[in-house]
Design a protein around this motif. Structure first.
Motif, mmCIF file in Angstrom:
data_model
loop_
_atom_site.group_PDB
_atom_site.id
_atom_site.type_symbol
_atom_site.label_atom_id
_atom_site.label_comp_id
_atom_site.label_asym_id
_atom_site.label_seq_id
_atom_site.Cartn_x
_atom_site.Cartn_y
_atom_site.Cartn_z
ATOM 1 N N ALA A 145 96.078 35.906 -83.233
ATOM 2 C CA ALA A 145 97.079 34.838 -83.289
ATOM 3 C C ALA A 145 97.089 34.101 -84.622
ATOM 4 C CB ALA A 145 96.852 33.842 -82.146
ATOM 5 N N THR A 146 96.126 34.362 -85.490
ATOM 6 C CA THR A 146 96.112 33.697 -86.794
ATOM 7 C C THR A 146 96.783 34.535 -87.871
ATOM 8 O OG1 THR A 146 93.942 34.569 -87.420
ATOM 9 C CG2 THR A 146 93.987 32.471 -86.223
ATOM 10 N N SER A 147 97.239 35.719 -87.526
ATOM 11 C CA SER A 147 97.870 36.619 -88.494
ATOM 12 C C SER A 147 99.389 36.543 -88.375
ATOM 13 C CB SER A 147 97.407 38.058 -88.253
ATOM 14 O OG SER A 147 98.230 38.968 -88.961
ATOM 15 N N ILE A 148 100.042 36.042 -89.418
ATOM 16 C CA ILE A 148 101.499 35.917 -89.371
ATOM 17 C C ILE A 148 102.153 37.296 -89.258
ATOM 18 C CG2 ILE A 148 101.884 35.858 -91.863
ATOM 19 C CD1 ILE A 148 104.025 33.613 -91.152
ATOM 20 N N LEU A 149 101.564 38.309 -89.871
ATOM 21 C CA LEU A 149 102.133 39.655 -89.761
ATOM 22 C C LEU A 149 102.062 40.164 -88.330
ATOM 23 C CD1 LEU A 149 100.848 41.288 -93.067
ATOM 24 C CD2 LEU A 149 103.139 40.441 -92.547
ATOM 25 N N SER A 150 100.952 39.898 -87.667
ATOM 26 C CA SER A 150 100.830 40.295 -86.261
ATOM 27 C C SER A 150 101.842 39.563 -85.395
ATOM 28 C CB SER A 150 99.417 40.005 -85.744
ATOM 29 O OG SER A 150 98.477 40.839 -86.375
ATOM 30 N N ILE A 151 101.974 38.272 -85.628
ATOM 31 C CA ILE A 151 102.902 37.465 -84.824
ATOM 32 C C ILE A 151 104.335 37.964 -85.004
ATOM 33 C CG2 ILE A 151 103.850 35.150 -84.464
ATOM 34 C CD1 ILE A 151 100.883 35.584 -83.569
ATOM 35 N N MET A 152 104.716 38.212 -86.231
ATOM 36 C CA MET A 152 106.086 38.662 -86.484
ATOM 37 C C MET A 152 106.315 40.082 -85.981
ATOM 38 S SD MET A 152 106.889 36.770 -90.079
ATOM 39 C CE MET A 152 108.559 37.376 -90.127
ATOM 40 N N SER A 153 105.265 40.897 -85.976
ATOM 41 C CA SER A 153 105.419 42.277 -85.496
ATOM 42 C C SER A 153 105.576 42.359 -83.976
ATOM 43 C CB SER A 153 104.255 43.159 -85.960
ATOM 44 O OG SER A 153 103.080 42.836 -85.257
ATOM 45 N N LEU A 154 105.257 41.262 -83.280
ATOM 46 C CA LEU A 154 105.489 41.231 -81.835
ATOM 47 C C LEU A 154 106.973 41.423 -81.513
ATOM 48 C CD1 LEU A 154 103.398 38.222 -80.459
ATOM 49 C CD2 LEU A 154 103.082 40.624 -79.911
ATOM 50 N N GLY A 155 107.819 40.902 -82.381
ATOM 51 C CA GLY A 155 109.249 40.970 -82.143
ATOM 52 C C GLY A 155 109.698 40.088 -80.989
ATOM 53 N N ALA A 156 108.981 38.994 -80.761
ATOM 54 C CA ALA A 156 109.301 38.101 -79.647
ATOM 55 C C ALA A 156 110.599 37.349 -79.920
ATOM 56 C CB ALA A 156 108.157 37.116 -79.422
ATOM 57 N N ALA A 157 111.548 37.516 -79.030
ATOM 58 C CA ALA A 157 112.858 36.873 -79.148
ATOM 59 C C ALA A 157 112.918 35.624 -78.276
ATOM 60 C CB ALA A 157 113.950 37.858 -78.733
ATOM 61 N N HIS A 158 113.964 34.833 -78.489
ATOM 62 C CA HIS A 158 114.189 33.643 -77.665
ATOM 63 C C HIS A 158 114.170 34.034 -76.184
ATOM 64 C CE1 HIS A 158 115.919 29.845 -76.352
ATOM 65 N NE2 HIS A 158 116.734 30.544 -75.597
ATOM 66 N N GLY A 159 113.358 33.335 -75.403
ATOM 67 C CA GLY A 159 113.269 33.602 -73.966
ATOM 68 C C GLY A 159 112.200 34.602 -73.572
ATOM 69 N N ASP A 160 111.630 35.323 -74.542
ATOM 70 C CA ASP A 160 110.546 36.256 -74.215
ATOM 71 C C ASP A 160 109.297 35.472 -73.823
ATOM 72 O OD1 ASP A 160 112.085 38.471 -74.755
ATOM 73 O OD2 ASP A 160 111.140 38.924 -76.684
ATOM 74 N N VAL A 161 108.475 36.090 -73.000
ATOM 75 C CA VAL A 161 107.231 35.468 -72.558
ATOM 76 C C VAL A 161 106.061 36.177 -73.241
ATOM 77 C CG1 VAL A 161 105.751 34.945 -70.574
ATOM 78 C CG2 VAL A 161 108.240 34.795 -70.352
ATOM 79 N N VAL A 162 105.157 35.368 -73.798
ATOM 80 C CA VAL A 162 103.950 35.892 -74.427
ATOM 81 C C VAL A 162 102.733 35.328 -73.698
ATOM 82 C CG1 VAL A 162 104.999 36.214 -76.701
ATOM 83 C CG2 VAL A 162 103.902 34.039 -76.155
ATOM 84 N N VAL A 163 101.608 36.019 -73.864
ATOM 85 C CA VAL A 163 100.358 35.604 -73.242
ATOM 86 C C VAL A 163 99.362 35.282 -74.351
ATOM 87 C CG1 VAL A 163 98.472 36.270 -71.710
ATOM 88 C CG2 VAL A 163 100.799 37.102 -71.262
ATOM 89 N N LEU A 164 98.787 34.100 -74.279
ATOM 90 C CA LEU A 164 97.750 33.667 -75.213
ATOM 91 C C LEU A 164 96.413 33.690 -74.486
ATOM 92 C CD1 LEU A 164 99.548 30.509 -76.626
ATOM 93 C CD2 LEU A 164 99.447 32.774 -77.662
ATOM 94 N N ARG A 165 95.381 34.157 -75.177
ATOM 95 C CA ARG A 165 94.041 34.189 -74.588
ATOM 96 C C ARG A 165 93.022 33.688 -75.609
ATOM 97 N NH1 ARG A 165 96.388 39.160 -73.151
ATOM 98 N NH2 ARG A 165 96.755 39.365 -70.920
ATOM 99 N N ALA A 166 92.019 32.974 -75.103
ATOM 100 C CA ALA A 166 90.929 32.493 -75.945
ATOM 101 C C ALA A 166 89.705 32.279 -75.077
ATOM 102 C CB ALA A 166 91.305 31.195 -76.638
ATOM 103 N N GLU A 167 88.555 32.336 -75.714
ATOM 104 C CA GLU A 167 87.302 32.119 -74.997
ATOM 105 C C GLU A 167 86.442 31.169 -75.808
ATOM 106 O OE1 GLU A 167 83.889 34.767 -72.741
ATOM 107 O OE2 GLU A 167 85.540 35.752 -73.769
ATOM 108 N N GLY A 168 85.769 30.269 -75.117
ATOM 109 C CA GLY A 168 84.868 29.354 -75.792
ATOM 110 C C GLY A 168 85.175 27.908 -75.451
ATOM 111 N N ALA A 169 84.342 27.046 -75.978
ATOM 112 C CA ALA A 169 84.498 25.613 -75.740
ATOM 113 C C ALA A 169 85.821 25.131 -76.308
ATOM 114 C CB ALA A 169 83.342 24.852 -76.382
ATOM 115 N N GLY A 170 86.579 24.420 -75.499
ATOM 116 C CA GLY A 170 87.852 23.879 -75.940
ATOM 117 C C GLY A 170 89.016 24.850 -75.844
#
Length: 93
Positions: A48-73
């Protein structure tokens, strides 16, 4: 592992400006955060910190994405990132 879904709110999707806002916020967090299109296997999630990765998702308006993280906070971090994705950064004031 914490997980959140978010619906892309920017009218033209997760393009350069909203992707930059999102990745900058993700990079400030001391967590490994991944993003994937809803329905994709967790193993296919991208950094999620890579702008190239984010843009390569091709997520359009209304698309649903899943975010995942592990650790404190992780829960709070994902909540803040969801707010970014669910804000239309292309809206005119």
């Amino acid at each position: 592992m914490s997980e959140r879904t978010a619906t892309i709110a920017s009218s033209v999707g997760l393009h350069a400006r909203p992707a930059a806002i999102f990745t900058e916020a993700a990079a400030e967090l001391d967590l490994e955060i991944t993003i994937a299109m809803a329905g994709e296997p967790a193993d296919d999630a991208m950094d999620a910190t890579s702008i190239l990765s984010i843009m390569s998702l091709g997520a359009a308006h209304g698309d649903v994405v899943v975010l995942r993280a592990e650790g404190a906070g992780a829960d709070e971090a994902l909540d803040s990132l969801v707010k970014i994705l669910e804000t239309d950064h292309d809206a005119t004031a």
